[in-house]
Design a protein around this motif. Structure first.
Motif, short mmCIF file in Angstrom:
data_model
loop_
_atom_site.label_atom_id
_atom_site.label_comp_id
_atom_site.label_asym_id
_atom_site.label_seq_id
_atom_site.Cartn_x
_atom_site.Cartn_y
_atom_site.Cartn_z
N LEU A 72 0.83 -1.20 0.00
CA LEU A 72 0.00 0.00 0.00
C LEU A 72 0.87 1.26 0.00
CD1 LEU A 72 -2.69 1.55 0.31
CD2 LEU A 72 -2.56 1.10 2.76
N ASP A 73 1.97 1.24 0.73
CA ASP A 73 2.85 2.42 0.78
C ASP A 73 3.39 2.77 -0.60
OD1 ASP A 73 2.47 2.65 3.52
OD2 ASP A 73 4.24 1.45 4.01
N ARG A 97 0.48 4.23 -2.62
CA ARG A 97 0.18 5.60 -2.15
C ARG A 97 1.21 6.60 -2.64
NH1 ARG A 97 -1.76 4.92 4.14
NH2 ARG A 97 -3.86 5.71 3.81
N HIS A 125 0.28 7.02 -6.35
CA HIS A 125 -1.07 7.56 -6.51
C HIS A 125 -1.58 8.10 -5.17
CE1 HIS A 125 -1.08 5.68 -10.43
NE2 HIS A 125 -1.09 4.45 -9.93
N PRO A 126 -1.10 9.28 -4.75
CA PRO A 126 -1.53 9.83 -3.46
C PRO A 126 -2.96 10.36 -3.51
CG PRO A 126 -0.10 11.39 -4.59
CD PRO A 126 -0.13 10.14 -5.43
N GLY A 151 -5.81 9.01 -2.22
CA GLY A 151 -6.93 8.08 -2.22
C GLY A 151 -7.54 7.93 -0.84
N LEU A 202 -8.60 5.22 2.14
CA LEU A 202 -8.31 3.88 2.64
C LEU A 202 -9.45 3.38 3.53
CD1 LEU A 202 -6.31 1.50 2.97
CD2 LEU A 202 -5.40 2.71 4.97
N TYR A 228 -7.99 0.67 -1.11
CA TYR A 228 -7.50 2.03 -1.35
C TYR A 228 -8.12 2.50 -2.67
CZ TYR A 228 -4.16 5.89 -1.91
OH TYR A 228 -3.57 7.13 -2.07
N ILE A 246 -9.13 5.46 -5.51
CA ILE A 246 -8.67 6.71 -6.09
C ILE A 246 -9.59 7.09 -7.24
CG2 ILE A 246 -6.70 7.92 -7.11
CD1 ILE A 246 -5.32 5.05 -6.08
#
Length: 131
Positions: free
Chosen positions: A100-101, A104, A107-108, A110, A112, A127, A129
């Motif tokens: 997930l990190d 993220r 693609h920041p 989103g 969760l 997650y 987006i």
């Protein structure tokens, strides 16, 4: 009697979850979460090797408007992360939650959602987006 039979069947909505295996619980939760997603949504599942998007037929049945794509290899670098659709959901089993990190970072912004099983342990991470 008929009344008893109906009561027996419907008395506990969680009966299925009590008796189903962990993978079935994950599939049930994923299907319910995807059922309301708009047409054209893409879900990338980081489920391998334990399960796949189609390992439980209820998922595509309840969410026919969603395209499911299994991410078989771990997403450990930016180049491993697939591109976005109009709405994209990345679904992780807990054993692949560290990916997930990476997602993220690429693609920041989103949202969760964390789902826990009856034992209180995390069983599914979603997650989402929108582009």
């Amino acid at each position: 009697s008929m009344a008893w039979s109906a009561h027996f069947v419907f008395r506990d909505a969680n009966t299925l979850s009590v008796w189903s295996d962990p993978n079935s619980q994950v599939a049930e939760r994923l299907a319910l979460s995807l059922a309301d997603q708009p047409a054209g949504t893409v879900v990338y599942t980081a489920f391998a090797p334990r399960m796949s998007y189609t390992s439980h037929s209820g998922v595509p049945f309840l969410a026919p408007q969603v395209t499911g794509i299994d991410v078989l290899s771990p997403m450990t670098a930016d180049t491993d992360v697939p591109p976005l659709a109009t709405r994209t959901v990345f679904a992780f089993l807990p054993e692949r939650g560290n990916e997930l990190d990476v997602v993220r970072a690429v693609h920041p912004g989103g949202v969760l959602d964390e789902f826990r099983g009856r034992d209180g342990a995390v069983m599914l991470l979603l997650y989402t987006i929108d582009t």
